[in-house]
Scaffold this motif. Structure first.
Motif, PDB file in Angstrom:
ATOM      1  N   SER A 251       0.833  -1.199   0.000  1.00 46.86           N
ATOM      2  CA  SER A 251       0.000   0.000   0.000  1.00 46.86           C
ATOM      3  C   SER A 251       0.869   1.250   0.000  1.00 46.86           C
ATOM      4  O   SER A 251       1.902   1.304   0.674  1.00 46.86           O
ATOM      5  N   VAL A 252       0.443   2.252  -0.759  1.00 49.58           N
ATOM      6  CA  VAL A 252       1.079   3.562  -0.749  1.00 49.58           C
ATOM      7  C   VAL A 252       0.024   4.559  -0.274  1.00 49.58           C
ATOM      8  O   VAL A 252      -0.957   4.808  -0.973  1.00 49.58           O
ATOM      9  N   PHE A 253       0.205   5.112   0.904  1.00 44.39           N
ATOM     10  CA  PHE A 253      -0.813   5.975   1.492  1.00 44.39           C
ATOM     11  C   PHE A 253      -0.797   7.383   0.904  1.00 44.39           C
ATOM     12  O   PHE A 253      -1.852   8.014   0.795  1.00 44.39           O
ATOM     13  N   ALA A 254       0.384   7.890   0.554  1.00 41.17           N
ATOM     14  CA  ALA A 254       0.470   9.269   0.096  1.00 41.17           C
ATOM     15  C   ALA A 254       1.833   9.514  -0.533  1.00 41.17           C
ATOM     16  O   ALA A 254       2.763   8.726  -0.371  1.00 41.17           O
ATOM     17  N   VAL A 255       1.916  10.632  -1.248  1.00 39.35           N
ATOM     18  CA  VAL A 255       3.172  11.096  -1.844  1.00 39.35           C
ATOM     19  C   VAL A 255       3.400  12.537  -1.402  1.00 39.35           C
ATOM     20  O   VAL A 255       2.470  13.350  -1.377  1.00 39.35           O
ATOM     21  N   GLN A 256       4.617  12.842  -1.049  1.00 35.41           N
ATOM     22  CA  GLN A 256       5.013  14.206  -0.689  1.00 35.41           C
ATOM     23  C   GLN A 256       6.152  14.646  -1.605  1.00 35.41           C
ATOM     24  O   GLN A 256       7.183  13.983  -1.674  1.00 35.41           O
ATOM     25  N   VAL A 257       5.943  15.744  -2.319  1.00 34.80           N
ATOM     26  CA  VAL A 257       6.970  16.326  -3.173  1.00 34.80           C
ATOM     27  C   VAL A 257       7.724  17.375  -2.359  1.00 34.80           C
ATOM     28  O   VAL A 257       7.112  18.213  -1.697  1.00 34.80           O
ATOM     29  N   ALA A 268      11.635  39.710  -5.882  1.00 30.07           N
ATOM     30  CA  ALA A 268      10.791  38.601  -5.436  1.00 30.07           C
ATOM     31  C   ALA A 268      10.897  37.412  -6.380  1.00 30.07           C
ATOM     32  O   ALA A 268      10.986  37.574  -7.599  1.00 30.07           O
ATOM     33  N   ARG A 269      10.890  36.223  -5.803  1.00 30.48           N
ATOM     34  CA  ARG A 269      10.841  34.993  -6.556  1.00 30.48           C
ATOM     35  C   ARG A 269       9.868  34.036  -5.853  1.00 30.48           C
ATOM     36  O   ARG A 269       9.850  33.950  -4.625  1.00 30.48           O
ATOM     37  N   SER A 270       9.089  33.310  -6.634  1.00 34.94           N
ATOM     38  CA  SER A 270       8.157  32.339  -6.067  1.00 34.94           C
ATOM     39  C   SER A 270       8.093  31.113  -6.962  1.00 34.94           C
ATOM     40  O   SER A 270       8.287  31.205  -8.180  1.00 34.94           O
ATOM     41  N   ILE A 271       7.822  29.975  -6.346  1.00 36.04           N
ATOM     42  CA  ILE A 271       7.811  28.712  -7.074  1.00 36.04           C
ATOM     43  C   ILE A 271       6.606  27.884  -6.655  1.00 36.04           C
ATOM     44  O   ILE A 271       5.920  28.181  -5.672  1.00 36.04           O
ATOM     45  N   GLN A 272       6.372  26.819  -7.407  1.00 41.49           N
ATOM     46  CA  GLN A 272       5.430  25.776  -7.038  1.00 41.49           C
ATOM     47  C   GLN A 272       6.108  24.423  -7.220  1.00 41.49           C
ATOM     48  O   GLN A 272       6.952  24.260  -8.102  1.00 41.49           O
ATOM     49  N   TYR A 283       0.422  21.092  -9.837  1.00 42.35           N
ATOM     50  CA  TYR A 283       1.280  22.021  -9.117  1.00 42.35           C
ATOM     51  C   TYR A 283       0.748  22.288  -7.716  1.00 42.35           C
ATOM     52  O   TYR A 283      -0.466  22.265  -7.471  1.00 42.35           O
ATOM     53  N   GLY A 284       1.675  22.555  -6.817  1.00 41.05           N
ATOM     54  CA  GLY A 284       1.313  22.928  -5.465  1.00 41.05           C
ATOM     55  C   GLY A 284       1.021  24.406  -5.348  1.00 41.05           C
ATOM     56  O   GLY A 284       0.962  25.139  -6.344  1.00 41.05           O
ATOM     57  N   MET A 297       6.981  22.073  -0.015  1.00 38.46           N
ATOM     58  CA  MET A 297       6.396  20.734  -0.027  1.00 38.46           C
ATOM     59  C   MET A 297       4.938  20.756  -0.456  1.00 38.46           C
ATOM     60  O   MET A 297       4.225  21.727  -0.245  1.00 38.46           O
ATOM     61  N   LYS A 298       4.520  19.653  -1.049  1.00 38.99           N
ATOM     62  CA  LYS A 298       3.122  19.416  -1.396  1.00 38.99           C
ATOM     63  C   LYS A 298       2.814  17.948  -1.167  1.00 38.99           C
ATOM     64  O   LYS A 298       3.547  17.069  -1.629  1.00 38.99           O
ATOM     65  N   GLN A 299       1.705  17.690  -0.458  1.00 40.43           N
ATOM     66  CA  GLN A 299       1.305  16.327  -0.143  1.00 40.43           C
ATOM     67  C   GLN A 299       0.087  15.940  -0.993  1.00 40.43           C
ATOM     68  O   GLN A 299      -0.817  16.754  -1.202  1.00 40.43           O
ATOM     69  N   TYR A 300       0.065  14.680  -1.420  1.00 37.74           N
ATOM     70  CA  TYR A 300      -1.031  14.141  -2.217  1.00 37.74           C
ATOM     71  C   TYR A 300      -1.548  12.861  -1.571  1.00 37.74           C
ATOM     72  O   TYR A 300      -0.854  11.836  -1.562  1.00 37.74           O
TER      73      TYR A 300
END
Length: 326
Positions: A251-257, A268-272, A283-284, A297-300
């Motif tokens: 089982s894979v419960f989740a993915v975190q990038v 200024a600089r910003s990312i996703q 995209y996050g 970070m972004k969790q799925y």
């Protein structure tokens, strides 16, 4: 969503802890974990992560200690730095749940030194709240009810790991979930958290590498500034094929990038974060960068391509990366 944060402690060094965690006085990342590295805490050390305020939290952590010489708070859900509800290891190896400094319940079973245990703690913080502790998938403190609220707020917004005694404790394979959403809103069981690193070029390679191929500039287990990718062009995306999970089924419960990033010039600089699954990019949230590195970070909970559960095959096929917003 319910899955909020995880850490394998395998993809960064001691100097990078506060890129991913908000505060740390830890001895550091050491190579004696369950499946690689782990976190070592010594006398009066703490590491904390600030999230948002939620009433219900579920936390799982692999834990090992070298001594039971003193009572030792090991895991706490906190309200702006004040312990709401916590788990403590006692001198006889039993575990206790505390509201503030008040003991709510104590286990009959006990841990031994120099042995890994997977401890899970579920709590709803309220004047009439609930709590439960599982060890290696078994209830050591069955679901109980009572006052779990030590402050004026019926919520917690921080997780903290502690070592109060004058000896060493080790932590590995951490997950954090809240009580919302349709999945990952209860105990996950004894899990392992695997850090997958870039292993090949992705579908889009728009950022500029400092040397060689894009993915080889960002494939280190511990991030460095020796090689890197960079961009000053809005909406440019860089994605990478990722290494495979170290098992063929399960089982894979989740993915975190996780992207380690900083800006290198004035302005200024910003990312996703970016993840590619099923031939599409997702995209996050937009995050502004400063002059020092930070883990964006972004969790799925589920695969964004089909909203279905992750599988080993899906994870092995995904790409992860970064998008410059401005």
């Amino acid at each position: 969503m319910a899955f909020r944060f995880c850490d394998s402690f395998d993809h960064y060094a001691t100097a990078d802890i506060t890129n991913k965690w908000n505060t740390s006085s830890a001895t550091g990342i050491v190579g004696s974990g369950r499946n690689g590295n782990c976190l070592q805490l010594d006398y009066n050390q703490i590491i904390s992560k600030t999230l948002d305020a939620q009433a219900t939290w579920i936390v799982g952590i692999a834990f090992k200690t070298t001594s039971l010489a003193s009572e030792n708070l090991i895991l706490s859900l906190r309200d702006a730095g004040t312990n709401q509800c916590s788990v403590r290891v006692n001198t006889d190896g039993t575990l206790s749940v505390l509201r503030g400094s008040t003991v709510l319940a104590t286990s009959i079973l006990a841990i031994s030194i120099n042995t890994w245990y997977y401890i899970e703690f579920k709590v709803t913080i309220a004047d009439a709240g609930t709590y439960q502790v599982r060890v290696n998938g078994v209830d050591w403190i069955a679901s109980g009810s009572g006052d779990t609220q030590a402050t004026a707020n019926a919520s917690a917004n921080q997780i903290a790991l502690y070592q109060a005694g004058s000896y060493s404790s080790y932590f590995d394979d951490l997950y954090v979930c809240d009580g919302t959403g349709a999945s990952n809103n209860n105990f996950l069981g004894d899990v392992r958290v695997d850090a997958l690193l870039p292993s090949g070029a992705g579908t889009t390679t728009a950022w500029t590498p400092s040397t060689g191929a894009n993915y080889t500039c960002v494939d280190e287990a511990a991030p460095n500034d020796t090689d890197y990718v960079e961009s000053a062009t809005a909406n440019q995306v860089d994605t990478y094929a990722m290494g495979n999970l170290p098992y063929a089924a399960g089982s894979v419960f989740a993915v975190q990038v996780v992207d380690m990033a900083r800006k290198t010039d004035a302005g200024a600089r910003s990312i996703q974060t970016a993840v590619r699954s099923g031939a599409s990019d997702y995209y996050g949230s937009t995050v502004s960068l400063g002059d020092t590195y930070v883990a964006v970070m972004k969790q799925y909970d589920t695969d964004p391509a089909d909203s279905a559960a992750w599988t080993v095959t899906k994870v092995n096929a995904l790409e992860a990366g970064i998008k410059l917003i401005a």
